[in-house]
Every structure is written in C-alpha cells, then in structure tokens.
Write an enzyme that holds these catalytic residues in place. Structure first.
Site, mmCIF file in Angstrom:
data_model
loop_
_atom_site.group_PDB
_atom_site.id
_atom_site.type_symbol
_atom_site.label_atom_id
_atom_site.label_comp_id
_atom_site.label_asym_id
_atom_site.label_seq_id
_atom_site.Cartn_x
_atom_site.Cartn_y
_atom_site.Cartn_z
ATOM 1 N N GLU A 114 -1.700 9.871 -5.946
ATOM 2 C CA GLU A 114 -2.604 8.497 -5.576
ATOM 3 C C GLU A 114 -4.035 9.061 -5.741
ATOM 4 O O GLU A 114 -4.495 10.173 -5.507
ATOM 5 C CB GLU A 114 -2.170 8.369 -4.360
ATOM 6 C CG GLU A 114 -3.090 6.892 -3.829
ATOM 7 C CD GLU A 114 -2.839 6.603 -2.330
ATOM 8 O OE1 GLU A 114 -2.401 7.317 -1.418
ATOM 9 O OE2 GLU A 114 -2.916 5.411 -2.113
ATOM 10 N N LYS A 129 -1.398 -1.900 -4.749
ATOM 11 C CA LYS A 129 -1.212 -1.231 -3.244
ATOM 12 C C LYS A 129 -0.867 -2.717 -2.387
ATOM 13 O O LYS A 129 -1.846 -3.148 -2.040
ATOM 14 C CB LYS A 129 -1.639 -0.216 -2.931
ATOM 15 C CG LYS A 129 -1.125 0.418 -1.624
ATOM 16 C CD LYS A 129 -2.051 1.407 -1.237
ATOM 17 C CE LYS A 129 -1.492 2.517 -0.152
ATOM 18 N NZ LYS A 129 -2.274 3.761 0.151
ATOM 19 N N CYS A 133 2.007 5.165 -1.744
ATOM 20 C CA CYS A 133 1.784 5.804 -0.428
ATOM 21 C C CYS A 133 2.368 4.805 0.635
ATOM 22 O O CYS A 133 3.459 4.965 0.842
ATOM 23 C CB CYS A 133 0.259 6.222 -0.388
ATOM 24 S SG CYS A 133 0.025 7.445 0.903
#
Lengths: 288, 288
Positions: free
Chosen positions: B38, B109, B146
C-alpha cells in the site's frame, strides 16, 4: 461470564449418552453458561438418509422439558442442540437455550450442509427464525449451529443485533481415508473461520464439537472421526482455551466480557462498514 | 499463476524507494503477477494530518504512466497502490492494475480507517467504484486495500462478482510501546481474518505489507514498526508462502488456480447462503 463447553462422545444409546452429559455438567461446577455439542443426545445420524431417525425428533417436547429441568437444577444457562419435529415431514436442527429453568429462546439452524456423510438436507428444513440473539441472564447469546460457522454473514448479523458472544454447537470430523495434510487444512480452516468471526465482530466465541469415531451404519462410507478441538476465543480471535481431538472434556473459561468494548474501540470495524455498497450480498451470485 | 509479492521499506525519498522497488521487481523474474504494498512510493504519510502530503497525489497521472511502463517493460500484470488526486480537496487511496502496458482498471479503497497513527479519513475519500474485480490476462483480480481486509463483506462481494484471487496491498504495523502479547494478537488477527476470506470464498489470497520503522514526523507518537509478514494462502486458507517481519523480500509462489473449483465442490458454501435472511447486512446496526 464463566462458561463450560462439554465435548463428548456418543455412548451407544441416547440414554447412555445423556447420562454421560449429566456427569460432565456436574463437573462444570461454577459455570454460569454450559454449551453442549450439536445433536448431543444421539449419534450423528446424518451419515445416511434413513427415515427411522425422524423418530428421534418426535421426542422434541420431552427433550425440551428434560433439559429445562437440568438448567433449573444446576442454576445455569444451557445451550442444547435438539432434533425438532415441527410437523410430520417438517423437522429442524434446533438449538434451545434455557435460563435457569426457563426457555429463553430457540434458534433453528439456517445454513444446512449436504455432502457425503453429512446428508443434512434430507433431515433438516432450513431455519425460519432468522439470526436472532437470545436474551439470557448471562447476556445476549448469538447461537448458531455448525455449518453456519462458514458464513461471515450469520456472525455479522448476530453482532449487528447485539449479540455479546457467538456460540457454535458443532459436529465435524475427518474421514480416516483423507491424507494427513488435508485433515490438517480442514481443522485449521474450521478454527480460522470461527476465530475470524470473533475478530470481525469484536466478540468472544465458543465452539463445541463432538469427539470419537462413529461408523456409517450403511457401510457405504467408513464413518466420521469427530475432531473435537472445542475452543474459546476472545474478541481479537485469540485462543483462550482449547480441547484436544479425542478426549471427552469439560472446557472451562471465565470470559472477560468487558474486552469487547475495549477491542471495538481500538478496532472500530462496525464504524466503517460500507452499507451503501453491500447490496450484492443479497444476491445468489452477481453475474447479471 | 506465478505471483510475486514485493515487501519493502521506505528508503527516505520517493525516488530512492521506487529505485528499490524496481530492483525487487527485476528479481521477480518469471512472475506473471506482481503486487506492491500500500502506498509503496512513499512513506506511510498518514501518521499525521498535514496538507503538504496532498502534493504527493498531484503526481498521480505521472505515477500511472510510470508504472504502466514498468508493467510493459517486464511484461507483467502489476498491482500498484497510489495516492490519487481526483480534484483539489478530493483524494483517494487507489490501487491501479496494469496488464502488460495497459491500464486494466482501478479500485478506490472503500473502507477508510482512522485511529491514532493511521489518520486516513483526513486524506482519503471513501471509494465510489464499489467492489469490482479487475479483468486481466492472468485472471479476474479482486483487489482490495488494507482496512478492507477486516470486512468479510468486501471479500464476499468480490467472490460473488467472479474474482479468482483476493489481493490486499497493506500498511500495518506495531507500536513499540505495546506489550508483546498484544502485538502477537494483532498480527495473528490480521493473518487470521484474511485467511478466513480465502476459506469463506474458496479463493487464493495475496497480502502484501510493508516493513521497517517509520517515525511519526510530528513526534506526537513514536512511529510505526510495519510488521511485514506478507503471505500467500490457498482456498482453504492454508499458508503457502510467508515473509518475515523485518526483511525486504520478493515472495514468489506458483498458485494452482484449479484448486478453487476442487475446494468449492467439497465445501460448497456459496450454494447454501441464506440471501432471504441477510437483509440486516445493509443496516448500520439492527437496533430498531
């Protein structure tokens, strides 16, 4: 919350098995919550499809009264797993929760498996009570059953409805013919997926499995070696207590229920759910 | 599917860090799919809230062109994790997938964390592209980022939309001040929840985390020790390859993508989902 998980064998008859269960409950002296394994009164009869096993379910009302009395006598909250006849030809795999002599509620297994040796779709109509935590004097119990443990959806809904602990009575095991590495993967997967429900929802979790080898009465398959490994984990998925894979065992643990808030406050997963983008979860498959 | 996971440190500047990334990609010789961690171009800047870091996102278009060229040069599918400026004051944490010189797709995300040292809500607008697998020459990639890894919903939707592998570029680590047992619980939970997505969905999974200690530039907190442990697991959640917690590493594995069907055929979890009873998943909390 002082819990006791009763991991046991089938002792050749319903009477002998229940006798043993009562001995084990007796040992769980100061437990407030006692959880029994899936279909704990009898053998795991779903190894074959045979209508004579529906006779077990006819005794459901008597079974309920019996375990209700046990919960009263021991002054405990008790999770029993029974075969329920709702009407002739309509049966459920039903967990009944007793609270010190009172029937607190029941949960009818929602996800029903069906694969070689586990012919549950023959016996059990999928539950129609939804995923509803059961209120008891020790807290709101998110009771689910066995195959439900593979579904994050079930655990999540219990959490969203305020469950304070997730509970899985289970009957799962190995086929002796499988290679060792496959057996290890299956056991690991079973532990891992349940720990993940604890993690995703910041809840403690109790999983109670049977032990012992039970032959397939038809002889088509060899039989199932139930792998035990009943366990308690905390809201970070940390294993707090775990049984072995062959012994009858009363697994006791005193759960700190305050940890849920502490863990959820540092890992606030519920805060950030994207409910605006989860619609696909209500579809069978999103291929259209 | 030959995959390479590039686990690395921040090397003090964007230029030095990218130089190191390119060296590591060079080492991943016959990989077909390379996954970077990331926000791999820079330090993990979300340790504090500082508007100067928005300058990084202004370079998004150039970054895209750069990594597109890298994917062409090495003839690979490449998953990059970039800071995207969509408009001034509107930024995303965006994974871009390149397929041998072509932009295959991007994922913004969806779940954005915010807790001490991880002030992501300041920087990143929650994604608005939904959970859509990205079609590439090596298969349909279910790319998530994540914090998404804590959400079974995200993985499930990717699976329901036909993803063939789940991929998580990540930046997660320890605070040195935490006790060892807490650190272990956090790492275990992180691995366990991701393995569970592989299990629940019968999919292989790649998780790529950074390593090294990065100071909090404000000095308010000490900093984060990123814990590495990048791993590949199979569709039963079995760990196939795993990096350590401190080294830069090119973790390579040749995934047998045929195993998904074999595993799903014996563990047919998708068959038995109770979509009639999952409505609560679309609510924030089911307290009404």
């Amino acid at each position: 919350m002082k819990v006791a998980l009763i991991q046991q064998r089938y002792h050749g008859s319903k009477e002998a098995t229940i006798k043993r269960t009562l001995e084990l409950i007796q040992k769980a002296e100061d437990a407030q919550l006692v959880v029994l394994q899936e279909l704990h009164q009898t053998e795991y009869f779903c190894q074959c499809e045979d209508t004579r096993f529906f006779d077990y379910a006819k005794e459901f009302e008597d079974d309920v009264t019996f375990w209700q009395d046990v919960s009263k006598k021991h002054d405990i909250v008790l999770v029993a797993s029974l075969f329920e006849m709702r009407a002739p030809g309509l049966y459920h795999n039903t967990a009944v929760v007793f609270d010190r002599g009172r029937i607190a509620g029941k949960y009818r297994k929602m996800h029903i498996p069906d694969d070689p040796g586990f012919y549950e779709k023959f016996y059990f109509t999928p539950g129609d009570l939804g995923f509803e935590p059961i209120e008891t004097s020790v807290g709101r119990l998110g009771v689910l059953v066995c195959w439900d443990q593979w579904y994050p959806e079930a655990a999540r809904i219990m959490a969203l409805k305020g469950a304070e602990v997730l509970i899985y009575p289970t009957a799962i095991g190995w086929f002796d013919a499988d290679p060792e590495d496959e057996k290890q993967r299956q056991l690991d997967a079973w532990i891992t997926i349940q720990r993940s429900h604890a993690i995703a929802n910041g809840l403690p979790l109790l999983s109670v499995n049977r032990v012992g080898f039970e032959k397939d009465p038809t002889g088509c398959l060899d039989g199932i070696r139930f792998w035990g490994n009943s366990f308690v984990c905390g809201p970070q998925g940390e294993i707090l207590a775990q049984a072995d894979n062959e012994s009858e065992q009363v697994l006791m643990y005193d759960i700190d229920t305050e940890r849920t808030k502490a863990v959820r406050d540092i890992w606030p997963f519920l805060r950030d759910r994207r409910i605006d983008a989860y619609g696909c979860l209500l579809q069978r498959y999103c291929d259209n």
